[in-house]
Design a protein around this motif. Structure first.
Motif, PDB file in Angstrom:
ATOM      1  N   ILE A 109       0.831  -1.211   0.000  1.00  0.00           N
ATOM      2  CA  ILE A 109       0.000   0.000   0.000  1.00  0.00           C
ATOM      3  C   ILE A 109       0.866   1.262   0.000  1.00  0.00           C
ATOM      4  CG2 ILE A 109      -1.841   1.258   1.181  1.00  0.00           C
ATOM      5  CD1 ILE A 109      -2.618  -1.445   2.495  1.00  0.00           C
ATOM      6  N   THR A 110       1.747   1.381   0.984  1.00  0.00           N
ATOM      7  CA  THR A 110       2.550   2.609   1.130  1.00  0.00           C
ATOM      8  C   THR A 110       4.044   2.340   1.260  1.00  0.00           C
ATOM      9  OG1 THR A 110       2.339   2.546   3.543  1.00  0.00           O
ATOM     10  CG2 THR A 110       0.657   3.798   2.325  1.00  0.00           C
ATOM     11  N   ASN A 111       4.437   1.099   1.179  1.00  0.00           N
ATOM     12  CA  ASN A 111       5.787   0.665   1.546  1.00  0.00           C
ATOM     13  C   ASN A 111       5.978   0.724   3.053  1.00  0.00           C
ATOM     14  OD1 ASN A 111       7.936  -0.620   0.315  1.00  0.00           O
ATOM     15  ND2 ASN A 111       9.188   1.225   0.150  1.00  0.00           N
ATOM     16  N   THR A 112       4.911   0.900   3.771  1.00  0.00           N
ATOM     17  CA  THR A 112       4.791   0.914   5.233  1.00  0.00           C
ATOM     18  C   THR A 112       5.620   1.989   5.908  1.00  0.00           C
ATOM     19  OG1 THR A 112       4.418  -1.478   5.225  1.00  0.00           O
ATOM     20  CG2 THR A 112       4.781  -0.434   7.345  1.00  0.00           C
ATOM     21  N   SER A 113       4.895   2.895   6.553  1.00  0.00           N
ATOM     22  CA  SER A 113       5.544   3.901   7.380  1.00  0.00           C
ATOM     23  C   SER A 113       5.233   3.627   8.852  1.00  0.00           C
ATOM     24  CB  SER A 113       5.088   5.314   6.996  1.00  0.00           C
ATOM     25  OG  SER A 113       5.587   6.254   7.931  1.00  0.00           O
ATOM     26  N   VAL A 114       4.060   4.046   9.305  1.00  0.00           N
ATOM     27  CA  VAL A 114       3.644   4.103  10.718  1.00  0.00           C
ATOM     28  C   VAL A 114       4.719   4.781  11.581  1.00  0.00           C
ATOM     29  CG1 VAL A 114       2.119   2.100  10.539  1.00  0.00           C
ATOM     30  CG2 VAL A 114       4.424   1.751  11.390  1.00  0.00           C
ATOM     31  N   ASN A 115       5.609   5.521  10.936  1.00  0.00           N
ATOM     32  CA  ASN A 115       6.728   6.154  11.631  1.00  0.00           C
ATOM     33  C   ASN A 115       7.196   7.371  10.828  1.00  0.00           C
ATOM     34  OD1 ASN A 115       9.247   6.884  12.718  1.00  0.00           O
ATOM     35  ND2 ASN A 115       9.767   4.769  13.248  1.00  0.00           N
ATOM     36  N   PRO A 116       6.819   8.577  11.249  1.00  0.00           N
ATOM     37  CA  PRO A 116       7.195   9.780  10.498  1.00  0.00           C
ATOM     38  C   PRO A 116       8.702   9.975  10.335  1.00  0.00           C
ATOM     39  CG  PRO A 116       5.441  10.277  12.055  1.00  0.00           C
ATOM     40  CD  PRO A 116       5.916   8.888  12.373  1.00  0.00           C
ATOM     41  N   ALA A 117       9.486   9.582  11.312  1.00  0.00           N
ATOM     42  CA  ALA A 117      10.941   9.740  11.205  1.00  0.00           C
ATOM     43  C   ALA A 117      11.492   8.857  10.095  1.00  0.00           C
ATOM     44  CB  ALA A 117      11.615   9.406  12.529  1.00  0.00           C
ATOM     45  N   ARG A 118      11.036   7.626  10.020  1.00  0.00           N
ATOM     46  CA  ARG A 118      11.480   6.694   8.985  1.00  0.00           C
ATOM     47  C   ARG A 118      11.100   7.205   7.586  1.00  0.00           C
ATOM     48  NH1 ARG A 118      10.762   4.139   4.740  1.00  0.00           N
ATOM     49  NH2 ARG A 118      10.036   2.011   4.437  1.00  0.00           N
ATOM     50  N   SER A 119       9.901   7.772   7.461  1.00  0.00           N
ATOM     51  CA  SER A 119       9.459   8.296   6.166  1.00  0.00           C
ATOM     52  C   SER A 119      10.280   9.518   5.754  1.00  0.00           C
ATOM     53  CB  SER A 119       7.978   8.675   6.224  1.00  0.00           C
ATOM     54  OG  SER A 119       7.181   7.542   6.456  1.00  0.00           O
ATOM     55  N   THR A 120      10.529  10.394   6.713  1.00  0.00           N
ATOM     56  CA  THR A 120      11.270  11.629   6.430  1.00  0.00           C
ATOM     57  C   THR A 120      12.697  11.333   5.988  1.00  0.00           C
ATOM     58  OG1 THR A 120       9.928  12.842   8.034  1.00  0.00           O
ATOM     59  CG2 THR A 120      12.045  13.821   7.407  1.00  0.00           C
ATOM     60  N   SER A 121      13.341  10.413   6.670  1.00  0.00           N
ATOM     61  CA  SER A 121      14.745  10.133   6.372  1.00  0.00           C
ATOM     62  C   SER A 121      14.939   9.636   4.951  1.00  0.00           C
ATOM     63  CB  SER A 121      15.306   9.104   7.363  1.00  0.00           C
ATOM     64  OG  SER A 121      14.649   7.849   7.246  1.00  0.00           O
ATOM     65  N   GLN A 122      14.021   8.785   4.482  1.00  0.00           N
ATOM     66  CA  GLN A 122      14.173   8.257   3.132  1.00  0.00           C
ATOM     67  C   GLN A 122      13.773   9.293   2.078  1.00  0.00           C
ATOM     68  OE1 GLN A 122      15.684   5.900   5.216  1.00  0.00           O
ATOM     69  NE2 GLN A 122      15.729   5.086   3.145  1.00  0.00           N
ATOM     70  N   ALA A 123      12.702  10.044   2.349  1.00  0.00           N
ATOM     71  CA  ALA A 123      12.228  11.038   1.387  1.00  0.00           C
ATOM     72  C   ALA A 123      13.270  12.112   1.118  1.00  0.00           C
ATOM     73  CB  ALA A 123      10.932  11.673   1.885  1.00  0.00           C
ATOM     74  N   ILE A 124      14.032  12.477   2.142  1.00  0.00           N
ATOM     75  CA  ILE A 124      15.054  13.517   1.983  1.00  0.00           C
ATOM     76  C   ILE A 124      16.058  13.129   0.902  1.00  0.00           C
ATOM     77  CG2 ILE A 124      17.081  14.524   3.129  1.00  0.00           C
ATOM     78  CD1 ILE A 124      15.397  14.701   5.671  1.00  0.00           C
ATOM     79  N   PHE A 125      16.418  11.862   0.854  1.00  0.00           N
ATOM     80  CA  PHE A 125      17.444  11.419  -0.096  1.00  0.00           C
ATOM     81  C   PHE A 125      16.864  11.098  -1.478  1.00  0.00           C
ATOM     82  CE2 PHE A 125      19.659  11.014   3.868  1.00  0.00           C
ATOM     83  CZ  PHE A 125      20.962  11.324   3.539  1.00  0.00           C
ATOM     84  N   VAL A 126      15.552  10.889  -1.563  1.00  0.00           N
ATOM     85  CA  VAL A 126      14.935  10.614  -2.854  1.00  0.00           C
ATOM     86  C   VAL A 126      14.501  11.907  -3.525  1.00  0.00           C
ATOM     87  CG1 VAL A 126      13.120   9.366  -4.080  1.00  0.00           C
ATOM     88  CG2 VAL A 126      14.132   8.374  -2.034  1.00  0.00           C
ATOM     89  N   GLY A 127      13.870  12.791  -2.744  1.00  0.00           N
ATOM     90  CA  GLY A 127      13.391  14.052  -3.297  1.00  0.00           C
ATOM     91  C   GLY A 127      12.167  13.867  -4.171  1.00  0.00           C
ATOM     92  N   GLY A 128      11.999  14.745  -5.166  1.00  0.00           N
ATOM     93  CA  GLY A 128      10.866  14.654  -6.076  1.00  0.00           C
ATOM     94  C   GLY A 128       9.541  14.745  -5.351  1.00  0.00           C
ATOM     95  N   ASP A 129       8.542  13.998  -5.820  1.00  0.00           N
ATOM     96  CA  ASP A 129       7.208  14.039  -5.229  1.00  0.00           C
ATOM     97  C   ASP A 129       7.137  13.353  -3.871  1.00  0.00           C
ATOM     98  OD1 ASP A 129       6.167  15.482  -7.320  1.00  0.00           O
ATOM     99  OD2 ASP A 129       5.439  13.716  -8.413  1.00  0.00           O
ATOM    100  N   TYR A 130       8.186  12.662  -3.479  1.00  0.00           N
ATOM    101  CA  TYR A 130       8.193  12.059  -2.144  1.00  0.00           C
ATOM    102  C   TYR A 130       8.152  13.125  -1.051  1.00  0.00           C
ATOM    103  CZ  TYR A 130       9.082   7.320  -3.827  1.00  0.00           C
ATOM    104  OH  TYR A 130       8.963   6.091  -4.422  1.00  0.00           O
ATOM    105  N   ILE A 131       8.721  14.297  -1.306  1.00  0.00           N
ATOM    106  CA  ILE A 131       8.744  15.353  -0.298  1.00  0.00           C
ATOM    107  C   ILE A 131       7.339  15.905  -0.025  1.00  0.00           C
ATOM    108  CG2 ILE A 131       9.671  17.614   0.321  1.00  0.00           C
ATOM    109  CD1 ILE A 131      11.752  15.407   0.423  1.00  0.00           C
ATOM    110  N   PRO A 132       6.591  16.357  -1.041  1.00  0.00           N
ATOM    111  CA  PRO A 132       5.239  16.847  -0.751  1.00  0.00           C
ATOM    112  C   PRO A 132       4.285  15.775  -0.235  1.00  0.00           C
ATOM    113  CG  PRO A 132       5.657  16.831  -3.131  1.00  0.00           C
ATOM    114  CD  PRO A 132       6.966  16.594  -2.457  1.00  0.00           C
ATOM    115  N   GLN A 133       4.591  14.508  -0.444  1.00  0.00           N
ATOM    116  CA  GLN A 133       3.735  13.442   0.092  1.00  0.00           C
ATOM    117  C   GLN A 133       4.012  13.140   1.565  1.00  0.00           C
ATOM    118  OE1 GLN A 133       3.375   9.823  -2.152  1.00  0.00           O
ATOM    119  NE2 GLN A 133       2.640  10.848  -3.995  1.00  0.00           N
TER     120      GLN A 133
END
Length: 232
Positions: A182-206
């Motif tokens: 579904i989402t690649n599983t977060s349930v953890n804002p810190a885990r989501s933020t850390s990966q999005a920072i290095f990917v960039g693109g539309d991952y940041i606004p999501q």
């Protein structure tokens, strides 16, 4: 300071072990660990660190968990900001180490338009199986709410505390088994933020969803346990 360091190292291990398993081991031809292996890896990171440093900081390793514990009356408001900061810094540090290791392989590319790139969380075109924002929000909300109920129940003074880490680790494993597609599983804002920072693109606004849904779910889970399940 020991509490904050424990949260830093615990969250570092969660991101490094969980996301690292997805990046290094999930897709190896014929020998890959797949969704089940990645799910177990996330659960094992929490289980191992719960016993290693849980007695120091409580073993949150997740901003949503800290906020949910506050909602249930088991955590002080004054500790929320330093705990969340420690968790986010630990997660970002782990992602940085993963990035350095990944770039040591020829041909490694982070594609901000690919679902699950660098083990990041997403919805819509960035969902592993194409789930929209509503489905992603609901899944993250419900799963985090139940995660908090399990955490609060397993660590209740009337429960057998020796097995709390096992219950919580297996709960996180189950959560990943359900929601990686579904989402690649977060349930953890810190885990989501850390990966999005290095990917960039539309991952940041999501990222808004992977803060809002887990935190809302954690608050509801904390209030449900406190109001309906906790023995007075």
């Amino acid at each position: 300071m020991r509490n904050y360091l424990a949260e830093f190292f615990g969250t570092f291990w969660l991101v490094f072990g969980g996301c690292g398993s997805a990046l290094f081991a999930a897709g190896i031809p014929d020998l890959g660990i797949g969704f089940v292996g990645v799910s177990l890896a996330f659960g094992l990171t929490v289980l191992t660190m719960a016993y290693a440093v849980g007695h120091i900081s409580g073993g949150h390793f997740n901003p949503a968990v800290s906020i949910g514990l506050f909602a249930s009356g088991r955590f002080e408001a004054k500790e929320l900001v330093p705990y969340i900061a420690s968790q986010c810094v630990g997660a970002i540090a782990a992602a940085a180490v993963l990035y350095v290791i990944c770039t040591g392989k020829a041909g490694f590319v982070i594609d901000p338009n690919t679902a699950g790139s660098f083990a990041a969380n997403g919805y819509g075109t960035l969902s592993p199986d194409g789930y929209n924002a509503t489905a992603a929000f609901l899944a993250e909300f419900v799963l985090t709410a139940f995660f908090l109920i399990i955490i609060l129940g397993a660590t209740d003074k009337y429960a057998n505390g020796k097995f709390a880490g096992v219950a919580i680790g297996l709960a996180l494993t189950l959560i990943h088994l359900i929601s990686i597609p579904i989402t690649n599983t977060s349930v953890n804002p810190a885990r989501s933020t850390s990966q999005a920072i290095f990917v960039g693109g539309d991952y940041i606004p999501q990222l808004w969803l992977f803060w809002a849904a887990p935190i809302a779910g954690a608050i509801v889970g904390g209030l449900i346990y406190k109001s309906l399940l906790e023995k007075k």
